[in-house]
Design a protein around this motif. Structure first.
Motif, short mmCIF file in Angstrom:
data_model
loop_
_atom_site.label_atom_id
_atom_site.label_comp_id
_atom_site.label_asym_id
_atom_site.label_seq_id
_atom_site.Cartn_x
_atom_site.Cartn_y
_atom_site.Cartn_z
N ARG A 1 0.79 -1.29 0.05
CA ARG A 1 -0.07 -0.13 -0.06
C ARG A 1 0.81 1.20 0.00
O ARG A 1 0.55 2.03 -0.72
N ASN A 2 1.89 1.26 0.94
CA ASN A 2 2.79 2.55 1.03
C ASN A 2 3.56 2.64 -0.37
O ASN A 2 3.86 3.84 -0.63
N LYS A 3 3.92 1.48 -1.04
CA LYS A 3 4.82 1.69 -2.07
C LYS A 3 3.87 2.30 -3.23
O LYS A 3 4.43 3.10 -4.18
N TRP A 4 2.69 1.92 -3.35
CA TRP A 4 1.70 2.76 -4.18
C TRP A 4 1.58 4.01 -4.23
O TRP A 4 1.66 4.95 -4.95
N GLY B 1 14.46 2.30 3.17
CA GLY B 1 14.39 3.64 4.00
C GLY B 1 13.09 4.34 3.94
O GLY B 1 12.49 4.60 4.92
N ILE B 2 12.63 4.88 2.77
CA ILE B 2 11.58 5.52 2.62
C ILE B 2 10.37 4.54 3.13
O ILE B 2 9.39 5.15 3.93
N ILE B 3 10.24 3.19 2.92
CA ILE B 3 9.09 2.52 3.25
C ILE B 3 9.07 2.02 4.98
O ILE B 3 8.05 2.16 5.35
N ALA B 4 10.23 2.14 5.46
CA ALA B 4 10.30 2.03 6.91
C ALA B 4 9.97 3.16 7.61
O ALA B 4 9.35 3.34 8.83
N ALA B 5 10.21 4.53 7.07
CA ALA B 5 9.67 5.56 7.58
C ALA B 5 8.17 5.95 7.53
O ALA B 5 7.62 6.42 8.25
N ALA B 6 7.75 5.37 6.49
CA ALA B 6 6.28 5.49 6.17
C ALA B 6 5.62 4.43 7.08
O ALA B 6 4.58 4.90 7.65
N HIS B 7 6.23 3.38 7.49
CA HIS B 7 5.65 2.46 8.56
C HIS B 7 5.53 3.36 9.99
O HIS B 7 4.83 3.31 10.70
N LEU B 8 6.82 4.26 10.21
CA LEU B 8 6.69 5.05 11.42
C LEU B 8 5.83 6.14 11.54
O LEU B 8 4.98 6.28 12.57
N ALA B 9 5.78 6.89 10.39
CA ALA B 9 5.10 8.21 10.34
C ALA B 9 3.95 8.40 9.42
O ALA B 9 3.18 9.57 9.50
N PRO C 1 2.74 7.66 5.11
CA PRO C 1 3.43 8.00 3.71
C PRO C 1 3.13 9.44 3.62
O PRO C 1 4.12 10.17 2.82
N GLY C 2 2.31 10.22 4.17
CA GLY C 2 2.20 11.53 3.94
C GLY C 2 3.32 12.44 4.71
O GLY C 2 3.89 13.24 3.95
N ASN C 3 3.65 11.88 5.98
CA ASN C 3 4.86 12.72 6.35
C ASN C 3 6.24 12.50 5.60
O ASN C 3 7.24 13.30 5.66
N VAL C 4 6.13 11.40 5.11
CA VAL C 4 7.42 10.94 4.27
C VAL C 4 7.40 11.77 3.05
O VAL C 4 8.74 12.42 2.58
N LYS C 5 6.46 11.85 2.31
CA LYS C 5 6.29 12.78 1.17
C LYS C 5 6.71 14.17 1.66
O LYS C 5 7.63 14.80 0.99
N LYS C 6 6.40 14.76 2.66
CA LYS C 6 6.64 16.00 3.12
C LYS C 6 8.07 16.19 3.53
O LYS C 6 8.80 17.25 3.16
N PRO D 1 3.97 -2.93 -5.52
CA PRO D 1 3.12 -1.60 -5.12
C PRO D 1 1.48 -1.91 -5.57
O PRO D 1 1.19 -2.77 -6.59
N LYS D 2 0.61 -1.67 -4.63
CA LYS D 2 -0.72 -2.25 -4.80
C LYS D 2 -1.56 -1.02 -4.43
O LYS D 2 -1.43 -0.62 -3.37
N ARG D 3 -2.30 -0.54 -5.37
CA ARG D 3 -3.57 0.40 -4.74
C ARG D 3 -4.38 -0.03 -3.74
O ARG D 3 -5.30 -1.09 -4.03
N ASN D 4 -4.60 0.53 -2.75
CA ASN D 4 -5.83 0.04 -1.82
C ASN D 4 -5.34 -1.43 -1.17
O ASN D 4 -6.48 -2.04 -1.20
#
Length: 211
Positions: A129-132, A155-163, A165-170, A205-208
């Motif tokens: 989900r986060n990869k998508w 690293g991006i995916i681990a950070a998305a698990h923490l905070a 995906p929105g905060n990782v984008k920012k 990656p998979k949507r929803n």
């Protein structure tokens, strides 16, 4: 003498049995501290414990594979324990919030805690989900350096698990200026650096994505 023995023996036995029962009744009134419940808990599953049939086993040295990635994240989150509920209510080996579980199709936290296979599926599904959600950012920023960290997909995916995906984008789009911490002080930048360089390409990656 025989008459005295016949009378006294039953009396002695009655006295001994009564004393034994009395002592036990007094002793059983005191509940051991280890069995006392001092605070209510939202979940029926015991906190900070693990089922006996799933003992803690140190993961093999699997390098930068997906298994290495998930076990590294799990060790950071819960020391690899499936049954943990932390002080903020995050659940299981990977410390999921209830909102994230609902996003991947899990609505029963008690059942989730009792089911290690479901926890593993939830972690993999959430990565898909986060990869998508982060697919464009992964493509754009992987290989770059932000601060003192080399940006990688893991690293991006681990950070998305923490905070999330929105905060990782920012974080990525601000080149590190927007960095957030969780309640225990772990930051997006720390996770991006700590979990860089793992190969998680096996997860598409998979949507929803749902369980």
């Amino acid at each position: 003498m025989k008459k005295w023995i016949n009378v006294s023996c039953p009396l002695i036995m009655i006295f001994l049995l009564a004393s034994f029962g009395f002592k036990n009744s007094i002793k059983n009134q005191e509940v051991p501290k280890s069995l006392k419940v001092n605070e209510p808990t939202f979940f029926s599953f015991p906190k900070d414990e693990i089922f006996a049939e799933y003992p803690i086993v140190l993961p093999p040295r699997v390098g930068n594979s997906y298994v290495g990635f998930k076990e590294a994240v799990a060790f950071k989150e819960s020391r690899g324990k499936y049954g943990v509920v932390n002080s903020l209510g995050y659940l299981g080996k990977y410390q999921f919030g209830i909102g994230t579980l609902e996003l991947v199709g899990i609505y029963n936290p008690d059942y989730f805690l009792r089911n290690p296979k479901l926890q593993e599926r939830a972690f993999k599904t959430n990565i898909a989900r986060n990869k998508w959600i982060l697919r464009k950012d992964i493509k754009k920023y992987t290989g770059l350096k932000i601060g003192n960290s080399h940006i990688t997909e893991s690293g991006i995916i681990a950070a998305a698990h923490l905070a999330g995906p929105g905060n990782v984008k920012k974080y990525l789009r601000s080149l590190g200026a927007h960095d957030v911490n969780d309640e225990y002080g772990s930051s997006v930048s720390h996770y991006i650096k700590k979990f860089s360089g793992y190969d998680i390409s096996m997860i598409v990656p998979k949507r929803n994505a749902k369980i």
